[in-house]
Write a protein that holds these residues in place. Sequence first.
Motif, PDB file in Angstrom:
ATOM      1  N   ASP A   1       0.858  -1.178   0.000  1.00  0.00           N
ATOM      2  CA  ASP A   1       0.000   0.000   0.000  1.00  0.00           C
ATOM      3  C   ASP A   1       0.896   1.229   0.000  1.00  0.00           C
ATOM      4  O   ASP A   1       1.534   1.558   1.004  1.00  0.00           O
ATOM      5  CB  ASP A   1      -0.909  -0.007   1.225  1.00  0.00           C
ATOM      6  N   PHE A   2       0.956   1.928  -1.120  1.00  0.00           N
ATOM      7  CA  PHE A   2       1.884   3.032  -1.268  1.00  0.00           C
ATOM      8  C   PHE A   2       1.505   4.210  -0.370  1.00  0.00           C
ATOM      9  O   PHE A   2       2.368   4.926   0.114  1.00  0.00           O
ATOM     10  CB  PHE A   2       1.946   3.476  -2.732  1.00  0.00           C
ATOM     11  N   ARG A   3       0.225   4.408  -0.116  1.00  0.00           N
ATOM     12  CA  ARG A   3      -0.173   5.506   0.768  1.00  0.00           C
ATOM     13  C   ARG A   3       0.330   5.269   2.179  1.00  0.00           C
ATOM     14  O   ARG A   3       0.810   6.189   2.841  1.00  0.00           O
ATOM     15  CB  ARG A   3      -1.688   5.661   0.762  1.00  0.00           C
ATOM     16  N   GLN A   4       0.255   4.043   2.637  1.00  0.00           N
ATOM     17  CA  GLN A   4       0.745   3.732   3.971  1.00  0.00           C
ATOM     18  C   GLN A   4       2.256   3.945   4.036  1.00  0.00           C
ATOM     19  O   GLN A   4       2.761   4.502   5.004  1.00  0.00           O
ATOM     20  CB  GLN A   4       0.406   2.287   4.327  1.00  0.00           C
ATOM     21  N   CYS A   5       2.972   3.520   3.022  1.00  0.00           N
ATOM     22  CA  CYS A   5       4.417   3.717   2.989  1.00  0.00           C
ATOM     23  C   CYS A   5       4.746   5.206   2.993  1.00  0.00           C
ATOM     24  O   CYS A   5       5.676   5.647   3.655  1.00  0.00           O
ATOM     25  CB  CYS A   5       5.020   3.056   1.754  1.00  0.00           C
ATOM     26  N   TRP A   6       3.979   5.980   2.241  1.00  0.00           N
ATOM     27  CA  TRP A   6       4.210   7.425   2.176  1.00  0.00           C
ATOM     28  C   TRP A   6       4.006   8.063   3.552  1.00  0.00           C
ATOM     29  O   TRP A   6       4.782   8.899   3.993  1.00  0.00           O
ATOM     30  CB  TRP A   6       3.281   8.059   1.150  1.00  0.00           C
TER      31      TRP A   6
ATOM     32  N   VAL B   1       4.313   6.629   6.484  1.00  0.00           N
ATOM     33  CA  VAL B   1       5.411   6.212   7.364  1.00  0.00           C
ATOM     34  C   VAL B   1       6.651   7.037   7.072  1.00  0.00           C
ATOM     35  O   VAL B   1       7.330   7.509   7.991  1.00  0.00           O
ATOM     36  CB  VAL B   1       5.699   4.701   7.199  1.00  0.00           C
ATOM     37  N   MET B   2       6.951   7.267   5.809  1.00  0.00           N
ATOM     38  CA  MET B   2       8.144   8.045   5.445  1.00  0.00           C
ATOM     39  C   MET B   2       7.994   9.505   5.881  1.00  0.00           C
ATOM     40  O   MET B   2       8.964  10.131   6.302  1.00  0.00           O
ATOM     41  CB  MET B   2       8.393   7.964   3.939  1.00  0.00           C
ATOM     42  N   ARG B   3       6.807  10.063   5.800  1.00  0.00           N
ATOM     43  CA  ARG B   3       6.605  11.453   6.183  1.00  0.00           C
ATOM     44  C   ARG B   3       6.723  11.639   7.691  1.00  0.00           C
ATOM     45  O   ARG B   3       7.166  12.680   8.167  1.00  0.00           O
ATOM     46  CB  ARG B   3       5.240  11.926   5.716  1.00  0.00           C
ATOM     47  N   ARG B   4       6.341  10.651   8.481  1.00  0.00           N
ATOM     48  CA  ARG B   4       6.408  10.760   9.945  1.00  0.00           C
ATOM     49  C   ARG B   4       7.823  10.683  10.468  1.00  0.00           C
ATOM     50  O   ARG B   4       8.083  11.060  11.601  1.00  0.00           O
ATOM     51  CB  ARG B   4       5.564   9.661  10.586  1.00  0.00           C
ATOM     52  N   ARG B   5       8.755  10.164   9.706  1.00  0.00           N
ATOM     53  CA  ARG B   5      10.140  10.021  10.163  1.00  0.00           C
ATOM     54  C   ARG B   5      10.843  11.364  10.283  1.00  0.00           C
ATOM     55  O   ARG B   5      11.803  11.499  11.009  1.00  0.00           O
ATOM     56  CB  ARG B   5      10.929   9.138   9.201  1.00  0.00           C
TER      57      ARG B   5
END
Length: 52
Positions: A40-45, A47-51
């Motif tokens: 799920d690319f939205r979920q990955c996105w 997660v990356m934004r929260r880092r």
Amino acid sequence: MTESWMGIVAGSVVLAIAVTVIIGHYRREHMRAQLLRRMDFRQCWDVMRRRR
């Protein structure tokens, strides 16, 4: 006659090995494609934004 049979046997062994390698490659690529589809690319996105 024996030499020709040895050539046929050796060629058959080489072809069997090649078929095995090709099947393994196909299965790996198929599994990779399935994993990418399930991702799920939205979920990955998110997660990356929260880092940051």
